[in-house]
Scaffold this active site. Structure first.
Site, PDB file in Angstrom:
ATOM      1  N   LYS A   1      24.802 -12.479  50.785  1.00 14.07           N
ATOM      2  CA  LYS A   1      24.159 -11.383  51.860  1.00 14.07           C
ATOM      3  C   LYS A   1      25.013 -11.377  52.806  1.00 14.07           C
ATOM      4  O   LYS A   1      25.232 -10.255  53.555  1.00 14.07           O
ATOM      5  CB  LYS A   1      22.543 -11.982  52.070  1.00 14.07           C
ATOM      6  N   THR A   2      25.746 -12.342  53.358  1.00  8.55           N
ATOM      7  CA  THR A   2      26.752 -12.265  54.662  1.00  8.55           C
ATOM      8  C   THR A   2      27.795 -11.406  54.328  1.00  8.55           C
ATOM      9  O   THR A   2      28.187 -10.423  55.058  1.00  8.55           O
ATOM     10  CB  THR A   2      27.261 -13.584  55.028  1.00  8.55           C
TER      11      THR A   2
ATOM     12  N   ASP B   1      19.772  -9.748  60.304  1.00  5.32           N
ATOM     13  CA  ASP B   1      19.708 -11.058  59.157  1.00  5.32           C
ATOM     14  C   ASP B   1      18.707 -11.934  59.391  1.00  5.32           C
ATOM     15  O   ASP B   1      18.045 -12.059  60.220  1.00  5.32           O
ATOM     16  CB  ASP B   1      21.116 -11.538  59.667  1.00  5.32           C
ATOM     17  N   GLU B   2      18.396 -12.550  58.206  1.00  6.43           N
ATOM     18  CA  GLU B   2      17.608 -13.442  58.004  1.00  6.43           C
ATOM     19  C   GLU B   2      16.046 -13.103  58.607  1.00  6.43           C
ATOM     20  O   GLU B   2      15.591 -13.586  59.525  1.00  6.43           O
ATOM     21  CB  GLU B   2      17.785 -14.567  58.954  1.00  6.43           C
TER      22      GLU B   2
ATOM     23  N   ARG C   1      20.813 -25.742  48.219  1.00  8.45           N
ATOM     24  CA  ARG C   1      21.845 -25.974  49.007  1.00  8.45           C
ATOM     25  C   ARG C   1      22.838 -26.520  48.416  1.00  8.45           C
ATOM     26  O   ARG C   1      23.994 -26.803  48.629  1.00  8.45           O
ATOM     27  CB  ARG C   1      21.483 -27.128  50.203  1.00  8.45           C
TER      28      ARG C   1
ATOM     29  N   GLN D   1      12.628 -18.110  51.405  1.00 10.34           N
ATOM     30  CA  GLN D   1      13.338 -19.184  52.233  1.00 10.34           C
ATOM     31  C   GLN D   1      12.717 -18.946  53.802  1.00 10.34           C
ATOM     32  O   GLN D   1      13.213 -19.451  54.848  1.00 10.34           O
ATOM     33  CB  GLN D   1      14.865 -18.976  52.463  1.00 10.34           C
TER      34      GLN D   1
END
Length: 758
Positions: free
Chosen positions: A32-33, A223-224, A610, A254
């Site tokens: 996504k980044t 973002d997020e 993770r 998330q």
């Protein structure tokens, strides 16, 4: 356009979609980044002025990384993008526009300690019991109100909130909230929540300002997005209202920050606000092995409240997930430490390739002790921040007061530091004088003889003269942040006091102070910081998040210990997820509703995702809590993992490890032999898919009052009938036949929590 070549098809679509509302659902490890970065670069290459792009993140670190990536594609123009955290971007707007709300441009930003200090003062002034009006409770209540845009007046006029406070035995909560806001305003200070709350007020009451920024930002990206609260969502919605070019990126799976006010409904219901919304799903995971992705999918599929997506990966299959059962929390620590030691040697890895993730900070002790015994280097994320150390906050207190003489909390911190004979009685007298004359504390101390006469005021006059001399450096001599800070550290006497303390602790504090000055010098020397003033440096420090702490280059090759909440956004080759026990993970505090349980499951999902190459999960059969040895049972989440992806762990130094091995739809498996020879031990009538949500009025009954024949409720197993009570000395057990196919269980009453049905 070379940057498009390395994107998969959904990523390309997201980058090239530039007009109208867009929601990018980005699964864990789906890049996504990269998409957000390239989309921004693409907008600029299509002719959009960087000054017209607003990109909001949740950490300065994320913003910095994206800015660096964008710069590598389009060059120095990336510096002109309005990019940063919600708090830093809106603090910048408030510096420009805050005068319309009655603040000056050099307002202070209170951290949590400042807010708590002020609240303690208010609670004392109102003659309230600080054991009832606990400062953490009060601060959280105020923070929650601000994040929901509830003003003190609305709070005081709300019958619902008033009733909640009466039930919680804090009926004066609204009055504290109102006083707190007044005192912050009088101190020309905002707390962290105010940076969002006051911007909402600014846009609501000054439509000319809102209109200015609506036309300024042609493109708004977030973002997020799953982590936004009501206040943040309304700000982004308002800013995008004219051009409607809003792009949000996030993953509902998330969303783990409800305790901070994050509202998952923002992302789940985004399409309600934008009927012409385009939704693009990034479902390919580039981070983890197939087994890890499959386990994560099997976990999150249990949640009902979610956006549909199918995360997959083209990576290798990888190892099965290993689950370890330890006899105690200390044994769990030893087993994990020895596994890390052996794996590092065998596979030629770095210590930094390993991470130990836990639900609460208190769990770190056994792992720290075990790692130290094996001389394994480690670092704890989420401990005391550098900028929270006393000696650092003391110097920053001086610097804050130099910039803003209305800052009452900074004044209280530094007035007798180093000791200059000004006691609490004198400080209280100054505060009363200021209140009686309707002026600030600085007005009083800078003209102390006018207000209190000449007697006994020499120390106060000397302090005021010292602050005035520092202020001249900022206003007349126009010194940069380092020159002022270096002078303040010396002239105040703080540097000398620490230098003369030759203890080990004193030396460490002196070195920390020198490191602060180094950080300020680095800030001044950074060519990207055009404004090198003290006020700008103080703002940059006050807006640091936990994820923004700078790494020491010598501190990198260490095993990382951290909570799962702190681990979000990070990745490690080997992850050890520990303490998977009922009432610990999921937390006992998060079993009051289905929504709470689903948030805990999302937290478990975040922990699993993770891991890149290998994941080990452990739990202990007993653990010390509050000074008592507690018997533990495996977390319900372990039973939700498809057993095809699991195996028993073999720990160095032991022939085999007794391990928990859940089997789908049949119950628990425990074996002392190899996984291939495991014998399935089924618990009769057990339904592993059943999930009970405790009654809202659940209060455990005294175990001594439990009898055979009673209908009872258990927080996890639901409702059942006590068949018999077994007594062996001081130990009491209940044999209970639970409903919903859970079956018969024998529970130790000193640990089990049961409520008799009325």
């Amino acid at each position: 356009m070379d940057y498009l070549a390395g994107l998969n098809e959904p990523q390309r679509q997201a980058v090239l979609h530039t007009e109208g509302p867009l929601m990018i659902i980005a699964g864990a490890g789906s890049g996504k980044t990269r998409v957000l970065t390239y989309r921004t670069a693409h907008l600029i290459q299509q002719g959009i002025d960087p000054f017209q792009i607003l990109l909001l993140t949740f950490t300065n670190k994320a913003a910095g990384e994206m800015r660096h990536r964008i710069e590598s594609v389009i060059g120095k123009e990336a510096k002109n993008i309005w990019m940063g955290t919600f708090h830093s971007v809106f603090a910048k707007i408030l510096r420009f526009e805050g005068e319309k709300l009655g603040y000056t441009s050099n307002f202070s930003i209170y951290d949590t300690d400042d807010s708590k200090s002020l609240l303690r003062t208010i609670i004392k002034e109102l003659n309230l019991d600080d054991k009832v009006y606990k400062v953490n409770l009060v601060l959280n209540r105020i923070s929650g109100a601000k994040n929901r845009l509830i003003s003190p007046e609305q709070y005081l006029n709300s019958a619902i909130l008033g009733e909640e406070d009466r039930m919680a035995r804090i009926p004066k909560m609204g009055e504290i909230y109102r006083t707190y806001c007044i005192r912050c305003f009088q101190a020309n200070a905002m707390d962290f929540d105010d940076l969002l709350y006051q911007t909402n007020i600014l846009f609501r009451d000054h439509l000319d300002v809102l209109n200015k920024y609506q036309h300024k930002f042609k493109h708004v990206m977030v973002d997020e997005f799953q982590d936004t609260n009501v206040s943040q969502y309304l700000l982004t919605k308002k800013l995008a209202a004219v051009h409607r070019n809003i792009c949000v990126v996030g993953d509902d799976a998330q969303s783990i920050y409800a305790f901070r006010g994050a509202d998952i409904q923002n992302i789940l219901n985004f399409e309600r606000d934008y009927a012409d919304l385009t939704t693009i799903k990034l479902e390919e995971n580039y981070r983890s092995t197939k087994n890890i992705v499959a386990v994560a999918n099997s976990i999150i599929s249990r949640n009902k409240n979610q956006l549909e997506k199918n995360v997959f990966t083209s990576n290798e299959i990888g190892d099965q997930i290993e689950i370890i059962r330890a006899g105690s929390d200390n044994e769990e620590g030893r087993m994990i430490a020895s596994t890390i030691f052996e794996t590092k040697q065998k596979e030629g890895l770095h210590w930094s390739d390993f991470a130990i993730l836990y639900r609460t900070n208190a769990q770190s002790r056994s792992f720290e002790e075990s790692l130290r015994r094996l001389n394994i280097k480690y670092r704890i994320i989420g401990g005391l921040s550098f900028y929270q150390r006393k000696e650092i906050k003391d110097v920053l207190g001086y610097l804050r007061f130099v910039v803003n003489q209305q800052d009452e909390e900074a004044f209280k911190r530094i007035i007798n530091l180093p000791k200059r004979g000004i006691g609490d009685t004198t400080i209280a007298k100054i505060a009363v004088t200021a209140a009686e004359n309707n002026c600030s504390i600085w007005d009083v101390i800078s003209n102390i003889q006018t207000y209190q006469g000449a007697r006994g005021t020499a120390a106060i006059e000397n302090f005021a003269d010292l602050i005035k001399s520092f202020k001249i450096m900022t206003e007349v001599e126009h010194k940069d942040a380092y020159e002022i800070a270096n002078h303040v550290a010396k002239a105040s006497g703080l540097l000398r006091e620490l230098y003369e303390d030759k203890t080990v602790e004193g030396l460490a504090r002196y070195q920390n102070l020198q490191e602060l000055l180094n950080a300020i010098k680095q800030f001044v020397d950074d060519p990207e910081n055009e404004d090198k003033s003290l006020a700008t440096f103080l703002q940059s420090v006050s807006l640091l998040t936990n994820a923004d702490t700078q790494e020491d280059p010598n501190d990198r090759d260490k095993v990382t210990l951290m909570t799962v909440h702190s681990a979000k956004g990070l990745e490690f080759k080997h992850v050890f997820l520990v303490g998977l026990e009922e009432d610990l993970f999921p937390s006992q505090m998060m079993l009051q509703s289905q929504a709470d349980l689903e948030e805990e499951r999302r937290l478990f999902y975040v922990a699993v995702t993770r891991a890149e190459k290998k994941l080990m999960i452990s739990y202990a059969e007993s653990r010390y809590q509050f000074g008592r040895l507690k018997s533990c049972e495996p977390s319900r989440f372990l039973d939700e993992i498809d057993s095809a992806y699991l195996k028993m762990a073999k720990t160095p130094g032991k022939k085999e490890v007794q391990a928990f091995r859940p089997v789908q739809k049949t119950g628990f498996v425990s074996s002392s032999t190899s996984p291939s020879a495991a014998q399935l031990i089924q618990k009769p009538k057990q339904n592993t898919n059943y999930q009970h949500v405790a009654s809202s009025n659940f209060i455990p009954t005294d175990p001594l009052k439990l009898e055979a024949g009673q209908q009872v409720e258990h927080q996890k197993f639901g409702f059942g009938l006590i068949k018999k009570i077994e007594i062996n000395g001081a130990e009491r057990k209940a044999v209970i036949d639970f409903e919903k196919g859970v079956g018969e269980k024998t529970l130790l009453l000193s640990f089990a929590k049961l409520m008799v049905k009325a």
